[in-house]
Design an enzyme around this catalytic site. Structure first.
Site, PDB file in Angstrom:
ATOM      1  N   LYS A 121       0.822  -1.219   0.000  1.00 17.52           N
ATOM      2  CA  LYS A 121       0.000   0.000   0.000  1.00 17.52           C
ATOM      3  C   LYS A 121       0.859   1.274   0.000  1.00 17.52           C
ATOM      4  O   LYS A 121       2.070   1.230   0.239  1.00 17.52           O
ATOM      5  CB  LYS A 121      -0.935  -0.031   1.215  1.00 17.52           C
ATOM      6  N   HIS A 138      -2.363  -5.439   1.667  1.00 13.35           N
ATOM      7  CA  HIS A 138      -3.647  -6.122   1.488  1.00 13.35           C
ATOM      8  C   HIS A 138      -3.358  -7.558   1.090  1.00 13.35           C
ATOM      9  O   HIS A 138      -2.397  -7.820   0.362  1.00 13.35           O
ATOM     10  CB  HIS A 138      -4.448  -5.455   0.351  1.00 13.35           C
ATOM     11  N   ARG A 195      -2.241 -14.058   5.061  1.00 10.73           N
ATOM     12  CA  ARG A 195      -3.005 -13.330   6.088  1.00 10.73           C
ATOM     13  C   ARG A 195      -2.245 -13.358   7.419  1.00 10.73           C
ATOM     14  O   ARG A 195      -2.207 -12.365   8.143  1.00 10.73           O
ATOM     15  CB  ARG A 195      -4.398 -13.954   6.282  1.00 10.73           C
ATOM     16  N   THR A 228      -5.540  -6.523  11.117  1.00 11.54           N
ATOM     17  CA  THR A 228      -5.894  -5.296  10.394  1.00 11.54           C
ATOM     18  C   THR A 228      -5.443  -4.053  11.156  1.00 11.54           C
ATOM     19  O   THR A 228      -4.884  -3.126  10.568  1.00 11.54           O
ATOM     20  CB  THR A 228      -7.427  -5.251  10.181  1.00 11.54           C
TER      21      THR A 228
END
Ligand code: ADP
Ligand code: MG
Length: 139
Positions: free
Chosen positions: A10, A116, A86, A92
């Site tokens: 990102k 992400h 993940r 998050t």
């Protein structure tokens, strides 16, 4: 089973010139980067990518952030790539991310959380097709 997952590095990472450091963590965890490109998304493209979150209060800020600077989109391949990426990403909210995860190392905040990763096989297939054509995926 060998799987592919879609990763996005990102804008908080590209802006701080940390792309290589994130990729080093990805590769040292056993993922192969089988496709990769640096692109700048338009706001409309970011809105389309994150449309599952369209009804969330953070949607507008999320899409503005994702389109604020360049991103690196990549396909990662490995045994159990979707769940394992993940795990490597971390929670998050980086204040809940386990030590040694990408978000624990690099994320600035829940909004600017560095990476992400697809969250299911269906999402991985859709997100890979969103960014890459078959001819761009090597191995
Ligand atoms: P993840 O990226 O871990 O899969 P989600 O898919 O739930 O998380 O959300 C997408 C992105 O939206 C997150 O990476 C984060 O940057 C942002 N986000 C999620 N929840 C919040 C929140 N409560 N406040 C602000 N931003 C959020
Ligand atoms: Mg998600």
């Amino acid at each position: 089973m060998i799987e592919k997952t879609l990763s996005i590095i990102k804008p908080d990472v590209t802006r701080r010139n940390l792309t290589g450091k994130v990729n080093a963590m990805i590769e040292s965890d056993g993922f192969r980067v089988v496709a990769q490109k640096r692109i700048k998304l338009t706001l409309k493209q970011a809105e389309k990518f994150y449309e599952v979150h369209a009804n969330k209060p953070f949607y507008k800020d999320l899409c503005e952030f994702l389109s604020s600077e360049s991103v690196v989109v990549q396909i990662l391949e490995k045994e159990n790539a979707i769940a394992d990426y993940r795990r490597l990403m971390g929670a998050t909210n980086p204040s809940n991310a386990d030590k040694g995860t990408i978000r624990s190392e690099f994320a600035i905040s829940i909004d600017q959380n560095s990476v992400h990763g697809s969250d299911s096989p269906e999402a991985a297939a859709n997100e890979i097709a969103f960014f890459f054509s078959g001819i761009e995926i090597v191995g």
